[in-house]
Write an enzyme that holds these catalytic residues in place. Structure first.
Site, PDB file in Angstrom:
ATOM      1  N   SER A  13       3.905   6.705  -2.173  1.00 31.51           N
ATOM      2  CA  SER A  13       5.137   6.064  -2.671  1.00 31.51           C
ATOM      3  C   SER A  13       5.985   5.514  -1.523  1.00 31.51           C
ATOM      4  CB  SER A  13       5.948   7.029  -3.538  1.00 31.51           C
ATOM      5  OG  SER A  13       6.505   8.068  -2.772  1.00 31.51           O
ATOM      6  N   ASN A  14       5.965   6.154  -0.365  1.00 31.07           N
ATOM      7  CA  ASN A  14       6.682   5.587   0.788  1.00 31.07           C
ATOM      8  C   ASN A  14       6.008   4.297   1.252  1.00 31.07           C
ATOM      9  OD1 ASN A  14       9.068   7.190   1.860  1.00 31.07           O
ATOM     10  ND2 ASN A  14       7.578   8.829   1.471  1.00 31.07           N
ATOM     11  N   LEU A  97      -2.404  14.986  14.256  1.00 31.89           N
ATOM     12  CA  LEU A  97      -3.084  14.029  15.125  1.00 31.89           C
ATOM     13  C   LEU A  97      -3.249  14.609  16.528  1.00 31.89           C
ATOM     14  CD1 LEU A  97      -1.074  11.049  13.737  1.00 31.89           C
ATOM     15  CD2 LEU A  97      -3.530  11.404  13.434  1.00 31.89           C
ATOM     16  N   HIS A 113       9.426  12.874   7.610  1.00 23.54           N
ATOM     17  CA  HIS A 113       9.245  14.294   7.328  1.00 23.54           C
ATOM     18  C   HIS A 113      10.295  14.717   6.302  1.00 23.54           C
ATOM     19  CE1 HIS A 113       8.075  18.416   7.982  1.00 23.54           C
ATOM     20  NE2 HIS A 113       9.347  18.737   8.055  1.00 23.54           N
TER      21      HIS A 113
END
Ligand code: GAR
Length: 192
Positions: A13-14, A97, A113
């Site tokens: 959604s972002n 990562l 976040h």
């Protein structure tokens, strides 16, 4: 051209909010910028379908098919670098990562976040905020460094924690704010 590559793991959604802002705000004409690709570590990520509807190239790399984090990140970097990104945007990308990956994209890697950092790095942020008795929660857009959920803060938004809140209710309230601030930060960075 300033290419934006967005990494997702789930609903996206972002990512959708950023794609929509880029179209509505005519980033291509105004900034020479566009969302060039959406890459997921899960082929069933719902966000991939939305990206395809917008004719945005997509790729899915299943981290489980790689022997190591380093091998996965190397393949991920190769996929991303096909698009020569000016900015790599983590949008609900749920893999940690490697330092090599973070170093490779130094200065052009951002994350959102779902907490008011430095409170609650890591997972289950909403449940932890409720359990701690926080009156406020929110989200943070930040540059990515090798240390998880650290790096310069680029924007934050605050929401109240309401009596009787569930993690799900709080998550939805925070997510609505994520959709407000993340496209604005991405535009600010890409226009600079
Ligand atoms: C968002 O709330 C984002 O902040 C969070 O996952 C959700 C993804 O939603 N990210 C993290 O927890 C990163 N550790 P989306 O796929 O609908 O954008």
């Amino acid at each position: 051209d300033k290419n934006i590559v967005i990494l997702i793991s789930g609903s996206g959604s972002n990512m959708a909010a950023i794609v929509n802002a880029s179209l509505k705000g005519r980033w291509a004409e105004r900034h020479g910028a566009r969302v060039a690709a959406v890459v997921s570590n899960r082929s069933d990520a719902a966000g991939l379908a939305m990206a395809r509807e917008h004719r945005i190239p997509t790729a899915a790399l299943d981290h489980k098919t790689f022997d190591s984090r380093e091998a996965f990140d190397a393949a991920l970097m190769a996929e991303i670098d096909r698009h020569h990104p000016a900015l790599v945007v983590l949008a609900g990308f749920m893999r940690i990562l490697t330092p090599g990956f973070v170093q490779h994209y130094a200065g052009r890697l951002v994350n959102i976040h779902p907490s008011l950092l430095p409170a609650f790095p890591g997972l289950h942020t909403h449940r932890r905020a409720i359990e701690a008795g926080c009156r406020f929660a929110g989200c943070t857009v930040h540059r990515v460094t090798a240390e998880l959920d650290h790096g310069e803060y680029l924007d934050q938004a605050v929401v109240p924690v309401l009596p009787g809140d569930t993690p799900e209710a709080l998550a939805a309230r925070v997510l609505a704010q994520e959709h407000q601030i993340y496209p604005k930060v991405v535009e600010r960075l890409i226009a600079a």
